[in-house]
Design a protein around this motif. Structure first.
Motif, PDB file in Angstrom:
ATOM      1  N   UNK A 161       0.806  -1.213   0.000  1.00 48.43           N
ATOM      2  CA  UNK A 161       0.000   0.000   0.000  1.00 48.43           C
ATOM      3  C   UNK A 161       0.837   1.259   0.000  1.00 48.43           C
ATOM      4  N   UNK A 162       1.977   1.234   0.714  1.00 47.22           N
ATOM      5  CA  UNK A 162       2.833   2.411   0.791  1.00 47.22           C
ATOM      6  C   UNK A 162       3.792   2.478  -0.392  1.00 47.22           C
ATOM      7  N   UNK A 163       4.350   1.337  -0.774  1.00 43.38           N
ATOM      8  CA  UNK A 163       5.409   1.339  -1.791  1.00 43.38           C
ATOM      9  C   UNK A 163       4.877   1.434  -3.213  1.00 43.38           C
ATOM     10  N   UNK A 164       3.610   1.117  -3.404  1.00 45.06           N
ATOM     11  CA  UNK A 164       3.040   1.110  -4.767  1.00 45.06           C
ATOM     12  C   UNK A 164       3.302   2.432  -5.492  1.00 45.06           C
ATOM     13  N   UNK A 165       3.093   3.538  -4.793  1.00 47.64           N
ATOM     14  CA  UNK A 165       3.244   4.841  -5.440  1.00 47.64           C
ATOM     15  C   UNK A 165       4.701   5.203  -5.689  1.00 47.64           C
ATOM     16  N   UNK A 166       5.631   4.521  -5.027  1.00 45.25           N
ATOM     17  CA  UNK A 166       7.051   4.823  -5.203  1.00 45.25           C
ATOM     18  C   UNK A 166       7.607   4.287  -6.519  1.00 45.25           C
ATOM     19  N   UNK A 167       6.955   3.267  -7.088  1.00 40.85           N
ATOM     20  CA  UNK A 167       7.577   2.490  -8.156  1.00 40.85           C
ATOM     21  C   UNK A 167       7.406   3.072  -9.546  1.00 40.85           C
ATOM     22  N   UNK A 168       6.295   3.774  -9.782  1.00 40.43           N
ATOM     23  CA  UNK A 168       6.012   4.245 -11.132  1.00 40.43           C
ATOM     24  C   UNK A 168       5.590   3.154 -12.087  1.00 40.43           C
ATOM     25  N   UNK A 169       5.221   1.968 -11.572  1.00 40.31           N
ATOM     26  CA  UNK A 169       4.795   0.860 -12.427  1.00 40.31           C
ATOM     27  C   UNK A 169       3.298   0.943 -12.699  1.00 40.31           C
TER      28      UNK A 169
END
Length: 443
Positions: free
Chosen positions: A157-165
């Motif tokens: 939930x937190x890391x999803x937005x970090x990836x740009x995928x």
């Protein structure tokens, strides 16, 4: 052919262990064999050596960034500077977020400096997101596992937005792993070819014992012909007893005696043979097994340990250093490491698992016979008729193997014959580099 390597560290500019050593040696050999080779790594605040800034600006979705450059030995080294890396040290608790930023910034930044590789070769989880973005951009990719235990996981939930995928990449067939984003898995899923650093480890990681929860995926990659093991080499110029500036140099075992005498004097050790080790103090490395075996080992051996890591193992070795036959130096010390490899009679590596390992190759090159557990790259590099191998990860098995080694040590002609053959083994990067070039060519 133009190949870009991406890694979190590269010797001599940044290093915490074997990954940095590999990136310090392999690219130069590839360049010497005709591959146009570039290495991309973070521009750490404590980077060793100067990098010339060749670009700076804003990257969409990332923010301010800059690229530094050095060219050495026919290799172009690029260092990507981001705010998250402007702090001392290489690794920190928020590394998943930091290397997500690195992964998103890498390809746009490379475009700014005209880097257009035919193949992108990522190393370990810190490069997993770059491999994913490179695949989505149509680049051919190789992803190398140097240690499967470290995977770069963070709450989805937190890391999803970090990836740009894109959204579809977060399913079970993508980067999702038990409710987390897993950057190691990103590299495995999106790479055209996956390698690891020894043939035996490539087989081991397809089992539940060594697969770290990813064994099912790795079995599938094997069946698809996408997983292989290419044994690491050794920088034989850096590790050469004939030219090593840190030791009394020698070209044969006759000269090694001076290095042994110097190590004995340095730590005030008696006449017993010296069993050395240079290692991270970690569960993987089996240092707890060595500590548990010390009551028996110290009856016949002097023990010299250089390393840092686990506080409990550090405390135990600090206590044991009061023993007249035990010497312990905490942390990492390049010069002392060379003196131990050269001066010890035998070298202990009781690893629970070992993707490849460099220490056993260095020890053999210095005429120091390894005592190793039969796992991973230790199987592939330590012949049973030269070094000494044991199967079970127990202090009893380690002690028994050291006792076997001592029997041979007390037959000087037999020991010398083993050591001389060990010094003649070829651990150069030339062969592994040819395997990588073949793999790149197929892609």
């Amino acid at each position: 052919m133009d190949v870009l390597h991406v890694a979190s560290e590269v010797f001599p500019y940044s290093r915490s262990g074997g990954l940095g050593d590999v990136l310090g040696a392999l690219p130069a050999v590839l360049a010497a064999q005709g591959v146009r080779t570039t290495v991309l790594s973070p521009w750490y605040a404590g980077l060793s050596g100067e990098a010339r800034e060749v670009w700076s600006g804003e990257l969409p979705g990332v923010g301010p960034a800059r690229i530094g450059e050095r060219v050495e030995g026919g290799v172009r080294y690029l260092f990507l500077g981001l705010p998250d890396f402007d702090r001392p040290g290489l690794y920190h608790p928020d590394d998943v977020q930091r290397f997500c930023a690195f992964g998103r910034a890498a390809l746009p930044a490379l475009e700014r400096v005209g880097a257009q590789p035919d193949v992108l070769h990522g190393h370990d989880w810190q490069s997993g997101l770059i491999v994913a973005h490179a695949h989505l951009a149509g680049l051919k990719t190789v992803f190398s596992i140097h240690n499967l235990q470290y995977q770069g996981r963070w709450n989805l939930g937190e890391a999803r937005s970090w990836t740009g995928l894109p959204d579809w990449a977060f399913g079970i067939e993508g980067v999702e792993f038990f409710g987390d984003v897993n950057l190691m898995k990103a590299g495995l899923v999106f790479a055209d070819q996956v390698t690891t650093v020894s043939p035996t480890y490539a087989r081991e990681i397809t089992t539940m014992q060594y697969g770290e929860g990813l064994d099912g995926l790795l079995v599938r990659l094997t069946l698809e012909g996408r997983l292989s093991g290419i044994l690491n080499g050794l920088d034989q110029e850096r590790w050469d007893p004939r030219t090593d500036p840190h030791i009394p140099t020698y070209g044969d075992l006759g000269g090694k005696a001076a290095a042994t005498a110097a190590l004995r004097a340095e730590f005030g050790l008696g006449d017993a043979p010296i069993l050395g080790t240079v290692s991270r103090l970690a569960d993987q490395k089996g240092m707890d097994l060595l500590i548990e075996a010390l009551p028996e080992l110290t009856e016949r051996w002097n023990i010299v340990v250089l390393g840092g890591g686990d506080p409990l193992l550090t405390a135990a070795l600090t206590g044991w250093a009061q023993h007249p036959r035990v010497a312990f130096a905490q942390g990492m010390n390049e010069a002392l490491a060379h003196r131990i490899y050269a001066g010890a009679d035998a070298f202990a590596m009781p690893s629970r698992f070992e993707p490849c390992g460099l220490s056993q190759m260095i020890a053999l090159r210095y005429g120091t016979l390894p005592v190793v557990r039969e796992t991973g790259g230790l199987v592939d590099t330590v012949p049973h008729d030269i070094g000494f191998r044991f199967a079970e990860a127990t202090p009893e098995a380690l002690s028994a193997c050291c006792a076997q080694a001592l029997v041979t040590f007390e037959a000087p002609a037999a020991w010398r014959e083993r050591a001389e053959r060990g010094m003649e083994l070829d651990f150069s990067w030339d062969g592994p580099a040819r395997h990588y070039i073949e793999l790149y060519g197929r892609l």
